[in-house]
Design an enzyme around this catalytic site. Structure first.
Site, mmCIF file in Angstrom:
data_model
loop_
_atom_site.group_PDB
_atom_site.id
_atom_site.type_symbol
_atom_site.label_atom_id
_atom_site.label_comp_id
_atom_site.label_asym_id
_atom_site.label_seq_id
_atom_site.Cartn_x
_atom_site.Cartn_y
_atom_site.Cartn_z
ATOM 1 N N HIS A 1 8.996 7.116 8.129
ATOM 2 C CA HIS A 1 9.605 7.272 6.805
ATOM 3 C C HIS A 1 11.061 7.695 7.021
ATOM 4 O O HIS A 1 11.401 8.312 8.033
ATOM 5 C CB HIS A 1 8.802 8.283 5.976
ATOM 6 C CG HIS A 1 7.500 7.712 5.495
ATOM 7 N ND1 HIS A 1 7.321 7.255 4.211
ATOM 8 C CD2 HIS A 1 6.330 7.471 6.142
ATOM 9 C CE1 HIS A 1 6.081 6.780 4.087
ATOM 10 N NE2 HIS A 1 5.459 6.896 5.255
ATOM 11 N N CYS B 1 4.126 9.346 0.496
ATOM 12 C CA CYS B 1 2.767 9.824 0.265
ATOM 13 C C CYS B 1 2.828 10.916 -0.797
ATOM 14 O O CYS B 1 3.499 11.927 -0.599
ATOM 15 C CB CYS B 1 2.181 10.359 1.566
ATOM 16 S SG CYS B 1 0.537 11.053 1.319
ATOM 17 N N HIS C 1 5.458 4.316 12.681
ATOM 18 C CA HIS C 1 5.466 4.210 11.208
ATOM 19 C C HIS C 1 6.384 5.330 10.723
ATOM 20 O O HIS C 1 5.961 6.479 10.585
ATOM 21 C CB HIS C 1 4.018 4.381 10.724
ATOM 22 C CG HIS C 1 3.810 4.436 9.252
ATOM 23 N ND1 HIS C 1 3.164 3.442 8.547
ATOM 24 C CD2 HIS C 1 4.105 5.383 8.323
ATOM 25 C CE1 HIS C 1 3.070 3.771 7.266
ATOM 26 N NE2 HIS C 1 3.634 4.961 7.107
ATOM 27 N N ASN D 1 9.623 4.380 3.381
ATOM 28 C CA ASN D 1 9.556 3.935 4.780
ATOM 29 C C ASN D 1 10.877 3.243 5.122
ATOM 30 O O ASN D 1 11.620 2.832 4.240
ATOM 31 C CB ASN D 1 8.442 2.896 4.955
ATOM 32 C CG ASN D 1 7.068 3.491 4.861
ATOM 33 O OD1 ASN D 1 6.615 3.868 3.784
ATOM 34 N ND2 ASN D 1 6.385 3.594 5.976
ATOM 35 N N ARG E 1 0.838 -1.214 0.000
ATOM 36 C CA ARG E 1 0.000 0.000 0.000
ATOM 37 C C ARG E 1 0.871 1.262 0.000
ATOM 38 O O ARG E 1 0.905 2.002 -0.983
ATOM 39 C CB ARG E 1 -0.941 -0.030 1.220
ATOM 40 C CG ARG E 1 -2.060 0.993 1.164
ATOM 41 C CD ARG E 1 -1.669 2.384 1.654
ATOM 42 N NE ARG E 1 -1.119 2.412 2.988
ATOM 43 C CZ ARG E 1 -0.483 3.468 3.499
ATOM 44 N NH1 ARG E 1 -0.323 4.574 2.785
ATOM 45 N NH2 ARG E 1 0.016 3.424 4.710
ATOM 46 N N ASP E 2 1.620 1.491 1.075
ATOM 47 C CA ASP E 2 2.391 2.737 1.193
ATOM 48 C C ASP E 2 3.455 2.820 0.097
ATOM 49 O O ASP E 2 3.740 3.897 -0.444
ATOM 50 C CB ASP E 2 3.052 2.781 2.578
ATOM 51 C CG ASP E 2 3.444 4.173 3.021
ATOM 52 O OD1 ASP E 2 3.888 4.968 2.183
ATOM 53 O OD2 ASP E 2 3.324 4.485 4.219
HETATM 54 P P1 HMG Z 1 -12.724 14.132 -2.988
HETATM 55 O O1 HMG Z 1 -12.261 14.408 -4.367
HETATM 56 O O2 HMG Z 1 -12.967 15.273 -2.066
HETATM 57 O O3 HMG Z 1 -14.000 13.160 -2.909
HETATM 58 O O4 HMG Z 1 -11.653 13.148 -2.325
HETATM 59 P P2 HMG Z 1 -15.366 13.125 -3.608
HETATM 60 O O5 HMG Z 1 -16.300 12.531 -2.613
HETATM 61 O O6 HMG Z 1 -15.689 14.462 -4.227
HETATM 62 O O7 HMG Z 1 -15.106 12.055 -4.762
HETATM 63 C C1 HMG Z 1 -14.363 12.308 -5.922
HETATM 64 C C2 HMG Z 1 -14.463 11.101 -6.834
HETATM 65 O O8 HMG Z 1 -13.799 9.991 -6.214
HETATM 66 C C3 HMG Z 1 -15.886 10.677 -7.071
HETATM 67 O O9 HMG Z 1 -15.915 10.073 -8.343
HETATM 68 C C4 HMG Z 1 -16.120 9.632 -6.016
HETATM 69 O O10 HMG Z 1 -17.129 8.721 -6.345
HETATM 70 C C5 HMG Z 1 -14.757 8.940 -5.974
HETATM 71 P P3 HMG Z 1 -16.629 10.806 -9.595
HETATM 72 O O11 HMG Z 1 -18.044 11.016 -9.173
HETATM 73 O O12 HMG Z 1 -15.883 12.123 -9.748
HETATM 74 O O13 HMG Z 1 -16.413 9.844 -10.722
HETATM 75 N N1 HMG Z 1 -14.460 8.336 -4.670
HETATM 76 C C6 HMG Z 1 -14.030 7.088 -4.537
HETATM 77 N N2 HMG Z 1 -13.773 6.121 -5.426
HETATM 78 C C7 HMG Z 1 -13.327 4.940 -4.936
HETATM 79 N N3 HMG Z 1 -13.101 4.716 -3.617
HETATM 80 C C8 HMG Z 1 -13.334 5.662 -2.709
HETATM 81 C C9 HMG Z 1 -13.819 6.919 -3.160
HETATM 82 N N4 HMG Z 1 -14.145 8.061 -2.533
HETATM 83 C C10 HMG Z 1 -14.541 8.920 -3.465
HETATM 84 N N5 HMG Z 1 -13.087 5.436 -1.416
HETATM 85 C C11 HMG Z 1 -11.029 11.368 -0.862
HETATM 86 C C12 HMG Z 1 -11.781 12.678 -0.998
HETATM 87 C C13 HMG Z 1 -10.884 11.071 0.622
HETATM 88 C C14 HMG Z 1 -11.828 10.270 -1.540
HETATM 89 C C15 HMG Z 1 -9.643 11.536 -1.526
HETATM 90 O O14 HMG Z 1 -9.024 12.659 -0.983
HETATM 91 C C16 HMG Z 1 -8.755 10.345 -1.344
HETATM 92 O O15 HMG Z 1 -9.013 9.292 -1.875
HETATM 93 N N6 HMG Z 1 -7.652 10.535 -0.584
HETATM 94 C C17 HMG Z 1 -6.712 9.485 -0.303
HETATM 95 C C18 HMG Z 1 -5.326 9.958 -0.581
HETATM 96 C C19 HMG Z 1 -4.353 8.863 -0.205
HETATM 97 O O16 HMG Z 1 -4.602 7.683 -0.416
HETATM 98 N N7 HMG Z 1 -3.207 9.266 0.372
HETATM 99 C C20 HMG Z 1 -2.199 8.333 0.781
HETATM 100 C C21 HMG Z 1 -2.588 7.507 1.950
HETATM 101 S S1 HMG Z 1 -2.279 8.307 3.510
HETATM 102 C C22 HMG Z 1 -0.592 8.011 3.776
HETATM 103 O O17 HMG Z 1 0.108 7.566 2.923
HETATM 104 C C23 HMG Z 1 -0.025 8.257 5.161
HETATM 105 C C24 HMG Z 1 0.207 6.957 5.936
HETATM 106 O O18 HMG Z 1 1.101 6.101 5.261
HETATM 107 C C25 HMG Z 1 0.776 7.265 7.330
HETATM 108 C C26 HMG Z 1 2.015 8.158 7.314
HETATM 109 O O19 HMG Z 1 2.980 7.887 6.588
HETATM 110 O O20 HMG Z 1 1.970 9.138 8.084
HETATM 111 C C27 HMG Z 1 -1.116 6.209 6.130
HETATM 112 MG MG MG Z 2 3.273 6.224 5.319
#
Ligand code: HMG
Ligand code: MG
Length: 301
Positions: free
Chosen positions: A209, A240, A207, A249, A15-16
């Site tokens: 990085h 990210c 966690h 990481n 995933r990450d």
């Molecule tokens: P948004 O654009 O505000 O959401 O994103 P929306 O509700 O307006 O939806 C936009 C489009 O996405 C729509 O499609 C939704 O249906 C679709 P359209 O109508 O335009 O065709 N949609 C989805 N599709 C599939 N699965 C879903 C989903 N949700 C909406 N779940 C949202 C808001 C939260 C969805 C977006 O910002 C997002 O997906 N963010 C995730 C970003 C991400 O994955 N970042 C990396 C992970 S975090 C990380 O890495 C840190 C971590 O490792 C810890 C650390 O290191 O500190 C965990």
């Molecule tokens: Mg991370």
């Protein structure tokens, strides 16, 4: 100083790691990779995410990946979920464990999830509610706990308060993410001291990085403090796309090597782990970002 006899390692590379690659790997490569990881003795493998494919196109095949991997009964396969839509997609393929995420940083929350911190907690509450009804276990990440690329300083008290809220909601583990790798041993110790006033140590994971090469030292500090759960990523994959400066990481190979050297059991076979790191690195066309993998790789291949 007494260290625990056993540490739980949570592997986050599928995933990450893969969310941060410019290229999207073929689904079958991801499946083969996770199957290799499953065979190493790792107890937890974060398999994919069910986020918006517009935001993370690299993991748009999460459902197929989850359904196709060979799941071992003694391994947990959580997936990252940002909202109810993601949870429903995860439920549809039979996911048993999810990870939710928020952060003490308003600006990072906006960049990463397009919402405020308060809104993210509302989303998480909805997700947790629904997940509990399905008997799905929930892990919770707090990102940018030691510094934010947009806001700079982050208050440890805020991290502790958020951790407590998430624990009360029903998350079984609170993961402290140093997303941009700005931690140092004194900062880790201070953070843990303050967070532990809100969340008992046994529920906390780290966690880290490795942006500045201090992740392993920081892990050692966390171990001295009594942390028993460590996230890491084979071959040092990770990052990210919505956090400027978030590089890989800490490599799982290097964590296992450290723990082996300290006489701490992880249940992980280092040789198999190195092979998995080399497999994915070959498919990504790069060298594993793991000192141990590079040093021992040839010797064991
Ligand atoms: P948004 O654009 O505000 O959401 O994103 P929306 O509700 O307006 O939806 C936009 C489009 O996405 C729509 O499609 C939704 O249906 C679709 P359209 O109508 O335009 O065709 N949609 C989805 N599709 C599939 N699965 C879903 C989903 N949700 C909406 N779940 C949202 C808001 C939260 C969805 C977006 O910002 C997002 O997906 N963010 C995730 C970003 C991400 O994955 N970042 C990396 C992970 S975090 C990380 O890495 C840190 C971590 O490792 C810890 C650390 O290191 O500190 C965990
Ligand atoms: Mg991370």
């Amino acid at each position: 100083m007494t260290f625990p006899h056993h540490i739980k390692i949570v592997e986050v590379s599928p995933r990450d790691g893969l969310q941060n690659e410019a290229q999207t790997l073929p689904t079958q490569v991801k499946i083969d990779f996770i199957n290799l990881l499953s065979d190493t003795g790792l107890p937890v493998i974060e398999t994919t995410s069910f986020v918006s494919p517009k935001w993370i196109p690299q993991l748009a095949d999460g459902g197929e990946v989850y359904q196709s991997i060979q799941k071992k009964p003694n391994v947990n396969y959580p997936v990252l979920v940002p909202n109810l839509k993601g949870l429903e997609a995860a439920i549809a393929v039979g996911v048993k464990e999810i990870a939710v995420f928020t952060t003490p940083s308003e600006q990072f929350s906006q960049k990463n999830a397009n919402c405020s911190v308060t809104e993210s907690l509302h989303r998480i509450a909805e997700v947790v509610d629904r997940a509990k009804k399905q008997r799905i276990r929930i892990r919770a990440y707090l990102s940018c706990v030691l510094g934010c690329p947009y806001e700079g300083k982050v208050m440890p008290e805020k991290v502790g308060e958020l951790g407590e809220i998430l624990l009360r909601m029903g998350c079984y583990e609170i993961v402290l993410g140093d997303t941009i790798g700005v931690g140092t041993p004194p900062k880790i110790k201070r953070l843990l001291e303050i967070v532990c006033r809100h969340v008992p140590l046994k529920y906390l994971a780290v966690h880290f990085h490795d942006t500045y090469g201090l992740a392993l030292v920081n892990i050692y500090s966390a171990l001295e403090f009594g942390i028993g759960i460590i996230d890491s990523s084979v071959a040092g994959l990770g990052g990210c796309p919505y956090a400027k400066g978030a590089s890989g990481n800490i490599a799982t190979e290097d964590v296992v090597h450290l723990l082996n050297g300290m006489g701490i059991d992880t249940g992980v076979d280092l040789k198999k782990l190195i092979a998995a790191g080399r497999f994915i690195s070959k498919h990504l066309g790069r060298t594993p970002q793991s000192k141990v993998n590079l040093a021992l790789g040839e010797a064991i291949s």
